[in-house]
Design a protein around this motif. Structure first.
Motif, PDB file in Angstrom:
ATOM      1  N   TYR A   1       1.060  -1.403  -0.204  1.00 51.06           N
ATOM      2  CA  TYR A   1       0.427  -0.001   0.111  1.00 51.06           C
ATOM      3  C   TYR A   1       1.042   1.364   0.162  1.00 51.06           C
ATOM      4  CZ  TYR A   1      -2.428   3.823   2.152  1.00 51.06           C
ATOM      5  OH  TYR A   1      -3.176   5.267   2.920  1.00 51.06           O
TER       6      TYR A   1
ATOM      7  N   THR B   1      -6.024  -0.140  -4.660  1.00 53.41           N
ATOM      8  CA  THR B   1      -7.207   0.008  -4.738  1.00 53.41           C
ATOM      9  C   THR B   1      -8.426   1.097  -4.235  1.00 53.41           C
ATOM     10  OG1 THR B   1      -7.765  -2.879  -4.756  1.00 53.41           O
ATOM     11  CG2 THR B   1     -10.152  -1.058  -5.046  1.00 53.41           C
ATOM     12  N   TRP B   2      -8.287   2.173  -5.106  1.00 50.33           N
ATOM     13  CA  TRP B   2      -8.949   3.270  -4.482  1.00 50.33           C
ATOM     14  C   TRP B   2     -10.324   4.299  -5.015  1.00 50.33           C
ATOM     15  CZ3 TRP B   2      -4.005   4.490  -7.805  1.00 50.33           C
ATOM     16  CH2 TRP B   2      -2.869   2.998  -6.635  1.00 50.33           C
ATOM     17  N   THR B   3     -11.235   4.819  -4.193  1.00 47.64           N
ATOM     18  CA  THR B   3     -12.243   5.468  -4.628  1.00 47.64           C
ATOM     19  C   THR B   3     -11.712   6.353  -5.450  1.00 47.64           C
ATOM     20  OG1 THR B   3     -12.042   7.321  -2.519  1.00 47.64           O
ATOM     21  CG2 THR B   3     -12.971   4.541  -1.705  1.00 47.64           C
ATOM     22  N   ALA B   4     -12.322   7.133  -6.187  1.00 43.80           N
ATOM     23  CA  ALA B   4     -12.315   8.532  -7.477  1.00 43.80           C
ATOM     24  C   ALA B   4     -11.259   9.557  -6.514  1.00 43.80           C
ATOM     25  CB  ALA B   4     -13.416   8.477  -7.788  1.00 43.80           C
TER      26      ALA B   4
ATOM     27  N   GLU C   1     -17.303   8.414 -10.241  1.00 45.12           N
ATOM     28  CA  GLU C   1     -17.215   8.174  -8.776  1.00 45.12           C
ATOM     29  C   GLU C   1     -16.859   6.615  -9.639  1.00 45.12           C
ATOM     30  OE1 GLU C   1     -17.599   8.202  -6.391  1.00 45.12           O
ATOM     31  OE2 GLU C   1     -17.485  10.782  -6.358  1.00 45.12           O
ATOM     32  N   GLY C   2     -16.154   5.847  -8.194  1.00 48.20           N
ATOM     33  CA  GLY C   2     -16.656   4.560  -8.585  1.00 48.20           C
ATOM     34  C   GLY C   2     -15.233   3.649  -8.006  1.00 48.20           C
ATOM     35  N   THR C   3     -14.085   2.834  -8.101  1.00 48.47           N
ATOM     36  CA  THR C   3     -13.426   1.166  -7.405  1.00 48.47           C
ATOM     37  C   THR C   3     -12.534   1.676  -8.783  1.00 48.47           C
ATOM     38  OG1 THR C   3     -14.769   0.777  -6.391  1.00 48.47           O
ATOM     39  CG2 THR C   3     -12.691  -0.272  -6.078  1.00 48.47           C
ATOM     40  N   TYR C   4     -11.052   2.248  -8.421  1.00 51.96           N
ATOM     41  CA  TYR C   4     -10.291   2.381  -9.604  1.00 51.96           C
ATOM     42  C   TYR C   4      -8.749   1.264  -8.846  1.00 51.96           C
ATOM     43  CZ  TYR C   4     -12.335   6.210 -11.639  1.00 51.96           C
ATOM     44  OH  TYR C   4     -12.800   7.028 -12.083  1.00 51.96           O
TER      45      TYR C   4
ATOM     46  N   GLN D   1      -9.670   9.232  -3.701  1.00 57.23           N
ATOM     47  CA  GLN D   1      -8.080   8.459  -3.374  1.00 57.23           C
ATOM     48  C   GLN D   1      -7.287   8.949  -4.408  1.00 57.23           C
ATOM     49  OE1 GLN D   1      -9.343   4.636  -1.674  1.00 57.23           O
ATOM     50  NE2 GLN D   1      -9.460   5.972   0.632  1.00 57.23           N
TER      51      GLN D   1
END
Length: 323
Positions: free
Chosen positions: A12, A149-152, A140-143, A154
């Motif tokens: 991380y 793995t981050w939110t938009a 918006e979403g998960t990447y 982050q």
């Protein structure tokens, strides 16, 4: 001991906001120490001014987030001038004492009730994220995948931080290849010789202090983007961590601070997961395991200074001025 989880948590830190922020601050310290020979032990003060300048501009004055970044940089520039006028003519050891004291003055001033209306004293500041997140270009979403793995929001913090870091690294690379940079490295080696050639040594040192301070302020902004601004963060230990990163990667190198920051935080993350797990089988508590992590970092710093003072990418000839 779950090694899969430990390695996942360690990975991380490769792209964490802390890693990017410390890399930015270490790049500024590279300008100070690596290229100008300035023993600045007050980088935590520059980071604090950048973070507080950003947060106060938004919360107290309602300015846009990008104006807050400019205000944070301007605050660092003013701090550099105030700090540089009486100190840049001092010997390196006196400069180190003055800068570490100045950084502590900044931190204590931010915690006092006198400025509570703007700084919220020891409780710090939060809730200034709306404007920056509104500028997020990612839907918006998960990447990402796995530990990355981050939110938009982050992802936006990381991308923005990496952009700032890339600009800082490029500027350092370009400046040190220019005539200005060659004069600065000459001052680092022998400022009397440079002065005899008619160069204004004080002005060059002041310029280096300002430029490195601005990079430190940008590091403070990135550090504050995902969370909150808390004065207890900007202690002398923060400065020493940045010094560890700089010496690990190489003081007079362009990419050394970036690589040093990644290595530092990966090691810190690894030890932060392994040592508490070992506490279950060794005669020590979890609190002692946490303290042991910092002891090991301190020992590593001493070994670096003794056996590899030029860092991973540094050239030993670049550090002759330290002797």
């Amino acid at each position: 001991m779950d090694w899969g989880q430990i390695l996942n948590n360690t990975a991380y830190w490769l792209f964490s906001p802390e890693t990017i922020a410390y890399a930015l601050a270490a790049t500024g310290l590279a300008v100070h120490f690596g290229y100008a020979g300035l023993l600045n032990f007050g980088m935590a003060g520059f980071m604090a001014l950048g973070a507080y300048g950003y947060a106060i501009s938004i919360l107290s004055f309602g300015w846009p987030w990008w104006v807050g970044i400019i205000v944070g940089c301007l605050a660092a520039m003013v701090f550099a001038v105030i700090l540089g006028i009486p100190t840049l003519r001092l010997r390196a050891d006196y400069l180190a004492i003055v800068t570490i004291a100045a950084a502590e003055i900044v931190r204590l001033a931010l915690t006092t009730q006198l400025f509570d209306e703007w700084t919220n004293s020891a409780d710090g500041l939060g809730g200034y994220h709306a404007g920056f997140r509104a500028a997020n270009p990612f839907p918006e979403g998960t990447y990402g995948f796995g530990p990355w793995t981050w939110t938009a929001d982050q992802l936006w913090v990381r991308v923005f931080g990496i952009i700032l870091l890339a600009i800082a690294v490029y500027l350092v690379w370009a400046l040190m290849r220019s005539p200005w940079g060659r004069v600065l490295k000459g001052i680092r080696e022998d400022e009397d010789a440079v002065r005899s050639l008619g160069k204004n040594v004080f002005a060059y040192k002041m310029q280096a202090l300002i430029i490195g301070g601005v990079f430190g302020a940008l590091g403070g902004v990135v550090f504050a983007l995902p969370s909150a601004v808390v004065p207890a963060t900007y202690t002398t230990s923060l400065t020493f961590f940045i010094w560890t990163i700089l010496l690990l990667g190489g003081a007079a190198t362009v990419f050394g601070p970036v690589v040093g920051s990644v290595i530092f935080w990966v090691i810190m993350g690894f030890l932060g997961n392994v040592l508490p797990a070992l506490a279950a089988v060794l005669p020590m508590s979890s609190a002692q395991a946490g303290a042991l992590r910092f002891i090991l970092v301190g020992v590593a710093l001493m070994l670096i200074v003794i056996f590899r003072p030029q860092g991973i990418f540094g050239n030993k000839r670049e550090l002759t001025f330290v002797k």
